[in-house]
Design an enzyme around this catalytic site. Structure first.
Site, PDB file in Angstrom:
ATOM      1  N   THR A 121      35.664  29.938  33.096  1.00  0.00           N
ATOM      2  CA  THR A 121      36.690  30.963  32.920  1.00  0.00           C
ATOM      3  C   THR A 121      37.814  30.371  32.080  1.00  0.00           C
ATOM      4  O   THR A 121      38.055  29.165  32.139  1.00  0.00           O
ATOM      5  CB  THR A 121      37.222  31.355  34.310  1.00  0.00           C
ATOM      6  OG1 THR A 121      36.186  32.060  34.979  1.00  0.00           O
ATOM      7  CG2 THR A 121      38.469  32.222  34.242  1.00  0.00           C
ATOM      8  N   ARG A 176      30.205  43.197  40.900  1.00  0.00           N
ATOM      9  CA  ARG A 176      31.108  42.232  41.566  1.00  0.00           C
ATOM     10  C   ARG A 176      32.286  41.905  40.635  1.00  0.00           C
ATOM     11  O   ARG A 176      32.111  41.550  39.486  1.00  0.00           O
ATOM     12  CB  ARG A 176      30.344  40.950  41.903  1.00  0.00           C
ATOM     13  CG  ARG A 176      31.209  39.846  42.568  1.00  0.00           C
ATOM     14  CD  ARG A 176      31.710  38.846  41.562  1.00  0.00           C
ATOM     15  NE  ARG A 176      32.364  37.690  42.184  1.00  0.00           N
ATOM     16  CZ  ARG A 176      33.079  36.807  41.507  1.00  0.00           C
ATOM     17  NH1 ARG A 176      33.245  36.926  40.215  1.00  0.00           N
ATOM     18  NH2 ARG A 176      33.642  35.776  42.116  1.00  0.00           N
ATOM     19  N   VAL A 177      33.473  42.053  41.151  1.00  0.00           N
ATOM     20  CA  VAL A 177      34.663  41.684  40.399  1.00  0.00           C
ATOM     21  C   VAL A 177      35.309  40.512  41.117  1.00  0.00           C
ATOM     22  O   VAL A 177      35.488  40.551  42.337  1.00  0.00           O
ATOM     23  CB  VAL A 177      35.640  42.878  40.287  1.00  0.00           C
ATOM     24  CG1 VAL A 177      36.949  42.452  39.658  1.00  0.00           C
ATOM     25  CG2 VAL A 177      35.002  44.006  39.475  1.00  0.00           C
ATOM     26  N   GLY A 178      35.644  39.476  40.377  1.00  0.00           N
ATOM     27  CA  GLY A 178      36.257  38.294  40.988  1.00  0.00           C
ATOM     28  C   GLY A 178      37.767  38.366  40.974  1.00  0.00           C
ATOM     29  O   GLY A 178      38.365  39.449  40.850  1.00  0.00           O
ATOM     30  N   ASP A 179      38.378  37.215  41.088  1.00  0.00           N
ATOM     31  CA  ASP A 179      39.835  37.129  41.153  1.00  0.00           C
ATOM     32  C   ASP A 179      40.510  37.360  39.798  1.00  0.00           C
ATOM     33  O   ASP A 179      41.660  37.792  39.729  1.00  0.00           O
ATOM     34  CB  ASP A 179      40.244  35.732  41.624  1.00  0.00           C
ATOM     35  CG  ASP A 179      39.729  34.675  40.646  1.00  0.00           C
ATOM     36  OD1 ASP A 179      38.490  34.545  40.527  1.00  0.00           O
ATOM     37  OD2 ASP A 179      40.546  34.009  39.984  1.00  0.00           O
ATOM     38  N   THR A 192      41.495  29.538  38.077  1.00  0.00           N
ATOM     39  CA  THR A 192      40.055  29.538  37.852  1.00  0.00           C
ATOM     40  C   THR A 192      39.363  28.886  39.036  1.00  0.00           C
ATOM     41  O   THR A 192      39.958  28.072  39.734  1.00  0.00           O
ATOM     42  CB  THR A 192      39.695  28.805  36.537  1.00  0.00           C
ATOM     43  OG1 THR A 192      38.270  28.753  36.402  1.00  0.00           O
ATOM     44  CG2 THR A 192      40.245  27.387  36.495  1.00  0.00           C
ATOM     45  N   GLY A 193      38.109  29.267  39.265  1.00  0.00           N
ATOM     46  CA  GLY A 193      37.362  28.671  40.370  1.00  0.00           C
ATOM     47  C   GLY A 193      36.638  29.744  41.168  1.00  0.00           C
ATOM     48  O   GLY A 193      36.308  30.814  40.637  1.00  0.00           O
ATOM     49  N   GLY A 228      36.072  32.696  42.972  1.00  0.00           N
ATOM     50  CA  GLY A 228      36.902  33.892  42.977  1.00  0.00           C
ATOM     51  C   GLY A 228      37.270  34.428  44.343  1.00  0.00           C
ATOM     52  O   GLY A 228      38.419  34.785  44.596  1.00  0.00           O
TER      53      GLY A 228
HETATM   54  N1  ASP Z   1      37.145  32.820  39.138  1.00  0.00           N
HETATM   55  C1  ASP Z   1      36.012  33.299  38.398  1.00  0.00           C
HETATM   56  C2  ASP Z   1      35.278  34.311  39.240  1.00  0.00           C
HETATM   57  O1  ASP Z   1      35.118  34.094  40.423  1.00  0.00           O
HETATM   58  C3  ASP Z   1      35.070  32.202  38.006  1.00  0.00           C
HETATM   59  C4  ASP Z   1      35.737  31.012  37.368  1.00  0.00           C
HETATM   60  O2  ASP Z   1      36.937  30.863  37.407  1.00  0.00           O
HETATM   61  O3  ASP Z   1      35.049  30.182  36.768  1.00  0.00           O
HETATM   62  O4  ASP Z   1      34.830  35.286  38.699  1.00  0.00           O
END
Ligand code: ASP
Length: 301
Positions: A168, A196-199, A219-220, A222
């Site tokens: 990300t 699916r929607v992440g953070d 990032t990480g 979600g």
């Molecule tokens: N945070 C992002 C998600 O969960 C993935 C990422 O940051 O690499 O969609």
């Protein structure tokens, strides 16, 4: 005071073979963002264009180079937030577009809506003149191979949760007047369920910006970032301690201790001082800090 920009290109176990490409990508993005300031543009413009550079770079999981979901599709999430108005603009589960961050910015300019998702987001983008692309246009490397195999067989190869990258991308900027902005863009996690929607596109989770304190991009993992509103938690810590490095460390610690989350965060305060922290093996980042003249492009270990 001079402007500051900081960018990240994901927090995960970035393999040795991809380190150089991540460093180059972060450098190009930080320089592009800084150039926007030199041309007299705003912090919003600096973060949008820095993130767009990384969306165009196939090494990152955003725009071109994104991961496939379980249904063999690319679904993109992005957000832009402006620290003066506390307004944020975002797109989620957007398909067939190369630069979701520019579309999020268009939401800013054109509507009273904050978040567009799915088909509605695509329709909005097309109405605003963005050119749709094919799934293949967004895929590179083994994601493209997997997609072709999926078209042939209807079956998607299983991959490990973090395999194929979770790169990300994000950027935070502060202009010479202390106005801040942040932006984040992602293809999400590999093999996520469709829809699916992440953070990343959620205000306070993947990004937050408040001129009173600073701007952050996360990032990480979600779902864990969402649980602790990582970006907002980091900005709240900044309001309390006044130190970006400490604020980032504290926010990541809260995520780890409360929900055993994994990830990273970057930040700039409204005086132009940067901070960053991650609890993943590596995080790619880069910054040009106008106030001190310092500049760093690194993979944090
Ligand atoms: N945070 C992002 C998600 O969960 C993935 C990422 O940051 O690499 O969609």
């Amino acid at each position: 005071m001079k402007p500051t920009i900081i960018v990240h290109g994901g927090a995960w176990n970035i393999p040795d073979g991809l380190v150089e490409a991540h460093l180059k990508g972060c450098e190009a993005a930080a320089e592009k963002g800084y150039d926007e300031f030199v041309r007299g543009e705003s912090a919003v413009q600096a973060v949008v264009e820095a993130v767009a550079v990384m969306e165009d770079d196939p090494v990152f999981d955003a725009g071109i180079g994104s991961v496939l979901n379980q249904s063999g599709q690319v679904e993109l999430d992005a957000i832009v937030m402006e620290g003066g108005s506390l307004m944020s603009w975002a797109v989620a589960a957007l398909q067939h577009m190369k630069n979701p961050v520019r579309i999020a910015r268009k939401v800013l300019e054109d509507t009273s809506v904050s978040l567009f998702a799915g088909d509605g987001a695509l329709r909005f983008a097309v109405e605003k003149g963005f050119e749709p692309c094919t799934e293949q246009d967004l895929l590179v490397g083994h994601q493209l191979e997997d997609y072709r195999e999926f078209l042939r067989t209807g079956v998607l190869r299983t991959r490990e949760f973090f395999e194929g990258g979770c790169d990300t991308v994000g950027a935070c900027a502060a202009d010479t007047e202390g106005r801040v902005a942040s932006a984040t863009s992602t293809g999400g996690i590999p093999r996520k369920p469709a829809g699916r929607v992440g953070d990343s596109p959620l205000v306070g989770c993947g990004a937050y910006a408040d001129d009173v304190a600073g701007a952050a991009s996360a990032t990480g993992w979600g779902e864990k970032i969402m649980a602790v509103l990582l970006a907002k938690t980091a900005i709240d810590a900044l309001k309390l301690h006044g130190d970006p490095a400490e604020a980032c460390r504290e926010a990541v610690m809260v995520m780890k201790s409360r929900v055993n989350g994994l990830g990273g965060i970057i930040m700039v305060d409204s005086k132009g001082t940067v901070g960053y922290h991650h609890n993943t093996p590596r995080m790619a980042f880069g910054f040009i800090e106008g106030r001190t003249g310092s500049r760093k492009i690194a993979i944090g270990v």
